[in-house]
Design an enzyme around this catalytic site. Sequence first.
Site, mmCIF file in Angstrom:
data_model
loop_
_atom_site.group_PDB
_atom_site.id
_atom_site.type_symbol
_atom_site.label_atom_id
_atom_site.label_comp_id
_atom_site.label_asym_id
_atom_site.label_seq_id
_atom_site.Cartn_x
_atom_site.Cartn_y
_atom_site.Cartn_z
ATOM 1 N N ARG A 197 -2.511 -2.077 -3.533
ATOM 2 C CA ARG A 197 -3.726 -1.287 -3.322
ATOM 3 C C ARG A 197 -3.648 -0.061 -4.231
ATOM 4 N NH1 ARG A 197 -5.093 3.057 1.207
ATOM 5 N NH2 ARG A 197 -7.276 3.308 0.697
ATOM 6 N N ASN A 207 0.879 -1.171 0.000
ATOM 7 C CA ASN A 207 0.000 0.000 0.000
ATOM 8 C C ASN A 207 0.916 1.221 0.000
ATOM 9 O OD1 ASN A 207 -1.801 2.033 0.492
ATOM 10 N ND2 ASN A 207 -2.701 1.112 2.329
#
Length: 397
Positions: free
Chosen positions: A90, A7
């Site tokens: 992500r 992420n």
Amino acid sequence: MKILVINCGSSSLKFQLIDSDSEAVICKGLCERIGIDGSQIVYTPEGKDKVTKVTPMPDHNRAIELVIEALTNAEDGVVKLEEIGAVGHRIVHGGEKFTKSVVINDEVIKAIEDVSDLAPLHNPANLIGIRACQKVMPSVPMVAVFDTAFHQTMPEEAYLYGLHYSYYEKYGIRRYGFHGTSHSYVSKRAAEVLGKDPSELKMIVCHLGNGASVSAVNGGKCVDTSMGLTPLEGLIMGTRTGDIDPSVVEFIMKKENASVAEVTNILNKKSGVFGLSDELSSDFRDLQAGYESGHKGAKRAVDAFVYRVVKYIGAYTAAMGGVDAIAFTAGVGENSGFVRGLICNRLGFIGATLDDEANKVHGEDKIISGADSKVKLLVIPTNEELAIARDTYALCK
Ligand code: AMP
């Protein structure tokens, strides 16, 4: 298979290495202050103590190298590089192009670039993370998991603004919604906990964290959500306004001789429960303490936050023609019985009652509604990393 979940933000990078068979987290960590003085990597290998290494990180390439070093080094490493079977990234904005997770190739990268103007702070950082991983692990398959994808089932009547239609056609200005991976995971898990198939349920998911959003999930499909073109719309959040009259922007600009960028900063960083509480805090632990000790700003902020959540629950109950279950998740939703209590005690209009004892729960799956409640109330801890790892495994196994 060992799946690395990334992420990547503009100056930070969170990672988790997850075993797809056992779904255990083998190592998790964070690179902070990338490109800034004082950068460090902090990680915790499973069953071991937290490791902190202060080290220069001029860019994300170096950050990824350090992540790989942390995971594979001889001293406290947890895998060999060749054991990492896939990487899940992500990605904040997938526009209308991405309705589900996809294996990353040149075409996907180009499409993510194409929608970057919808998320100018996030998508470029996400792309940097993809490219840095490709450099270090050129033959490992990678998957993009989009925050917006779950909400792509919203009907036109829910996603359109009452703006001239040409702006949607020319620029894609519409409501997209965010936290989709969390809303998807929590709605499925809540159905499991209730022993039902998602197709049987009208559900409202309240993702209440520093960023906060609500979604209406009918038969397993998202039909509305509170965030819009950007994550500024909807609920009152930690430091974000949520819904306001757009004319407020021009009004403040004129009164304070401020630029658009300055007002945008106010709406995103100085508002929400932080701004409403006279800057006491954006953290609900501090706000609860303030509320209970009679701090006027804390009461004002919490009451406005709770009211907005209740209002959305009412709206989404109307939108779906009823509701069977309401699930609370994220930092506040999972941990604050206080905030859940204030919200649920205003839900008598849909026949919901709270079990005060069950509502003492912290961070675990639990039904918290009373035996007589017409609507099931639940706490479901979110796990976006696990959801990303599951999608990545499904596409790469
Ligand atoms: P998130 O964005 O999901 O990580 O949520 C972070 C927020 O959760 C923090 O800013 C706090 O407001 C809230 N939070 C975390 N733990 C607690 C707790 N034990 N009680 C109340 N609020 C909490």
